[in-house]
Write a protein that holds these residues in place. Sequence first.
Motif, PDB file in Angstrom:
ATOM      1  N   ALA A  39     -14.824  -1.007   7.136  1.00  0.00           N
ATOM      2  CA  ALA A  39     -13.850  -0.531   8.116  1.00  0.00           C
ATOM      3  C   ALA A  39     -12.844  -1.625   8.451  1.00  0.00           C
ATOM      4  CB  ALA A  39     -14.565  -0.068   9.385  1.00  0.00           C
ATOM      5  N   ALA A  40     -13.317  -2.865   8.582  1.00  0.00           N
ATOM      6  CA  ALA A  40     -12.407  -3.969   8.877  1.00  0.00           C
ATOM      7  C   ALA A  40     -11.420  -4.167   7.730  1.00  0.00           C
ATOM      8  CB  ALA A  40     -13.204  -5.252   9.130  1.00  0.00           C
ATOM      9  N   PHE A  41     -11.928  -4.096   6.509  1.00  0.00           N
ATOM     10  CA  PHE A  41     -11.047  -4.216   5.350  1.00  0.00           C
ATOM     11  C   PHE A  41     -10.043  -3.068   5.323  1.00  0.00           C
ATOM     12  CE2 PHE A  41     -10.100  -2.902   0.989  1.00  0.00           C
ATOM     13  CZ  PHE A  41      -9.450  -4.038   0.526  1.00  0.00           C
ATOM     14  N   GLY A  42     -10.543  -1.842   5.573  1.00  0.00           N
ATOM     15  CA  GLY A  42      -9.657  -0.688   5.591  1.00  0.00           C
ATOM     16  C   GLY A  42      -8.592  -0.816   6.663  1.00  0.00           C
ATOM     17  N   ALA A  43      -8.987  -1.312   7.847  1.00  0.00           N
ATOM     18  CA  ALA A  43      -8.016  -1.473   8.928  1.00  0.00           C
ATOM     19  C   ALA A  43      -6.929  -2.469   8.542  1.00  0.00           C
ATOM     20  CB  ALA A  43      -8.730  -1.926  10.206  1.00  0.00           C
ATOM     21  N   ARG A  44      -7.332  -3.586   7.931  1.00  0.00           N
ATOM     22  CA  ARG A  44      -6.332  -4.584   7.508  1.00  0.00           C
ATOM     23  C   ARG A  44      -5.381  -3.988   6.479  1.00  0.00           C
ATOM     24  NH1 ARG A  44     -10.879  -7.978   7.503  1.00  0.00           N
ATOM     25  NH2 ARG A  44     -11.012  -7.872   5.219  1.00  0.00           N
ATOM     26  N   LEU A  45      -5.947  -3.249   5.531  1.00  0.00           N
ATOM     27  CA  LEU A  45      -5.118  -2.643   4.489  1.00  0.00           C
ATOM     28  C   LEU A  45      -4.185  -1.592   5.085  1.00  0.00           C
ATOM     29  CD1 LEU A  45      -4.497  -2.353   1.466  1.00  0.00           C
ATOM     30  CD2 LEU A  45      -6.318  -0.664   1.350  1.00  0.00           C
ATOM     31  N   LEU A  46      -4.721  -0.746   5.970  1.00  0.00           N
ATOM     32  CA  LEU A  46      -3.904   0.321   6.532  1.00  0.00           C
ATOM     33  C   LEU A  46      -2.805  -0.205   7.444  1.00  0.00           C
ATOM     34  CD1 LEU A  46      -6.740   2.897   7.261  1.00  0.00           C
ATOM     35  CD2 LEU A  46      -4.931   3.100   5.543  1.00  0.00           C
ATOM     36  N   ARG A  47      -3.074  -1.317   8.124  1.00  0.00           N
ATOM     37  CA  ARG A  47      -2.016  -1.898   8.969  1.00  0.00           C
ATOM     38  C   ARG A  47      -0.820  -2.323   8.124  1.00  0.00           C
ATOM     39  NH1 ARG A  47      -6.526  -4.236  11.793  1.00  0.00           N
ATOM     40  NH2 ARG A  47      -6.715  -3.267  13.857  1.00  0.00           N
ATOM     41  N   ARG A  48      -1.093  -2.714   6.889  1.00  0.00           N
ATOM     42  CA  ARG A  48      -0.003  -3.162   6.021  1.00  0.00           C
ATOM     43  C   ARG A  48       0.826  -1.996   5.499  1.00  0.00           C
ATOM     44  NH1 ARG A  48      -2.213  -7.507   1.780  1.00  0.00           N
ATOM     45  NH2 ARG A  48       0.035  -7.627   1.406  1.00  0.00           N
ATOM     46  N   VAL A  49       0.193  -0.816   5.391  1.00  0.00           N
ATOM     47  CA  VAL A  49       0.929   0.329   4.836  1.00  0.00           C
ATOM     48  C   VAL A  49       1.364   1.322   5.916  1.00  0.00           C
ATOM     49  CG1 VAL A  49      -0.272   0.133   2.636  1.00  0.00           C
ATOM     50  CG2 VAL A  49      -1.193   1.655   4.388  1.00  0.00           C
ATOM     51  N   ALA A  50       0.870   1.149   7.150  1.00  0.00           N
ATOM     52  CA  ALA A  50       1.244   2.075   8.219  1.00  0.00           C
ATOM     53  C   ALA A  50       2.735   1.928   8.523  1.00  0.00           C
ATOM     54  CB  ALA A  50       0.419   1.789   9.470  1.00  0.00           C
ATOM     55  N   ASN A  51       3.395   3.069   8.705  1.00  0.00           N
ATOM     56  CA  ASN A  51       4.832   3.065   8.981  1.00  0.00           C
ATOM     57  C   ASN A  51       5.187   4.366   9.682  1.00  0.00           C
ATOM     58  OD1 ASN A  51       5.260   5.135   6.959  1.00  0.00           O
ATOM     59  ND2 ASN A  51       4.970   3.515   5.440  1.00  0.00           N
ATOM     60  N   PRO A  52       6.410   4.491  10.161  1.00  0.00           N
ATOM     61  CA  PRO A  52       6.804   5.729  10.844  1.00  0.00           C
ATOM     62  C   PRO A  52       6.610   6.972   9.986  1.00  0.00           C
ATOM     63  CG  PRO A  52       8.399   4.007  11.284  1.00  0.00           C
ATOM     64  CD  PRO A  52       7.457   3.456  10.245  1.00  0.00           C
ATOM     65  N   GLY A  53       6.753   6.843   8.674  1.00  0.00           N
ATOM     66  CA  GLY A  53       6.541   7.990   7.808  1.00  0.00           C
ATOM     67  C   GLY A  53       5.108   8.487   7.868  1.00  0.00           C
ATOM     68  N   LEU A  54       4.145   7.556   7.907  1.00  0.00           N
ATOM     69  CA  LEU A  54       2.743   7.941   8.024  1.00  0.00           C
ATOM     70  C   LEU A  54       2.476   8.577   9.386  1.00  0.00           C
ATOM     71  CD1 LEU A  54      -0.072   8.015   6.832  1.00  0.00           C
ATOM     72  CD2 LEU A  54      -0.422   5.650   7.605  1.00  0.00           C
ATOM     73  N   ASP A  55       3.101   8.017  10.446  1.00  0.00           N
ATOM     74  CA  ASP A  55       2.968   8.624  11.771  1.00  0.00           C
ATOM     75  C   ASP A  55       3.478  10.061  11.750  1.00  0.00           C
ATOM     76  OD1 ASP A  55       1.872   6.396  13.050  1.00  0.00           O
ATOM     77  OD2 ASP A  55       3.842   5.525  13.410  1.00  0.00           O
ATOM     78  N   ALA A  56       4.613  10.282  11.091  1.00  0.00           N
ATOM     79  CA  ALA A  56       5.191  11.627  11.039  1.00  0.00           C
ATOM     80  C   ALA A  56       4.272  12.578  10.299  1.00  0.00           C
ATOM     81  CB  ALA A  56       6.567  11.565  10.361  1.00  0.00           C
ATOM     82  N   ALA A  57       3.660  12.105   9.223  1.00  0.00           N
ATOM     83  CA  ALA A  57       2.748  12.964   8.461  1.00  0.00           C
ATOM     84  C   ALA A  57       1.534  13.343   9.299  1.00  0.00           C
ATOM     85  CB  ALA A  57       2.310  12.245   7.181  1.00  0.00           C
ATOM     86  N   ILE A  58       0.989  12.374  10.056  1.00  0.00           N
ATOM     87  CA  ILE A  58      -0.166  12.672  10.897  1.00  0.00           C
ATOM     88  C   ILE A  58       0.229  13.606  12.032  1.00  0.00           C
ATOM     89  CG2 ILE A  58      -1.897  11.669  12.441  1.00  0.00           C
ATOM     90  CD1 ILE A  58      -1.926   9.194  10.672  1.00  0.00           C
TER      91      ILE A  58
END
Length: 199
Positions: free
Chosen positions: A79-98
């Motif tokens: 989960a920690a690894f996933g969180a680090r990875l997702l923080r790098r790819v998270a962007n407004p586009g991902l927010d819009a999709a969610i």
Amino acid sequence: SLAAAQLKEDYERRTADWHAERERASAGLAREIETERARRLEELRAELAQEREKQGALERQHLRELERRAERAARERAAAFGARLLRRVANPGLDAAICAMVLEDLARLEPAQRQGLAAASTGDGLTVDITSARALGEPQRQALVDALGQILETPPRAVDFHEDPTLIAGVAVGMGAWVLQANLRDELKFFTEAERDAA
């Protein structure tokens, strides 16, 4: 003399009887000792077997606990690894999709859930808290407000928007006791706690 001979014979007979009785007593005592020894030996074997079983159960329990800890640690590392990875790819586009997924989920709420939310909004209404990882655009805000308005019997008293970067991406919608978690932080938390709940 005859009397002396009789006395000697009586003495010898009593002596033989005494020896026979002593032999019988000795044999009986030996049997009792052997029976007691066998009984105590069997009890000892049973106690040892119980102790081995007890130790085996403790060892198995200890191994299961070690396995659970290792599994939990592995999940937390993942989960920690996933969180680090997702923080790098998270962007407004991902927010819009969610957010789009949240709107779909709200549209597909079961009748019982809709009734529960509608009941919670009666009277003075309720305040809706919408927390997002980043600031939502006005179209996303309005779409969420419109979707909630279609569910609630009366419009919310207020809709408050907040930002919380720890969500990583997505939103959390709170209406009274009802909360819709649609963000990566809570998904990762669910992932790490799934094994603990199963236990």
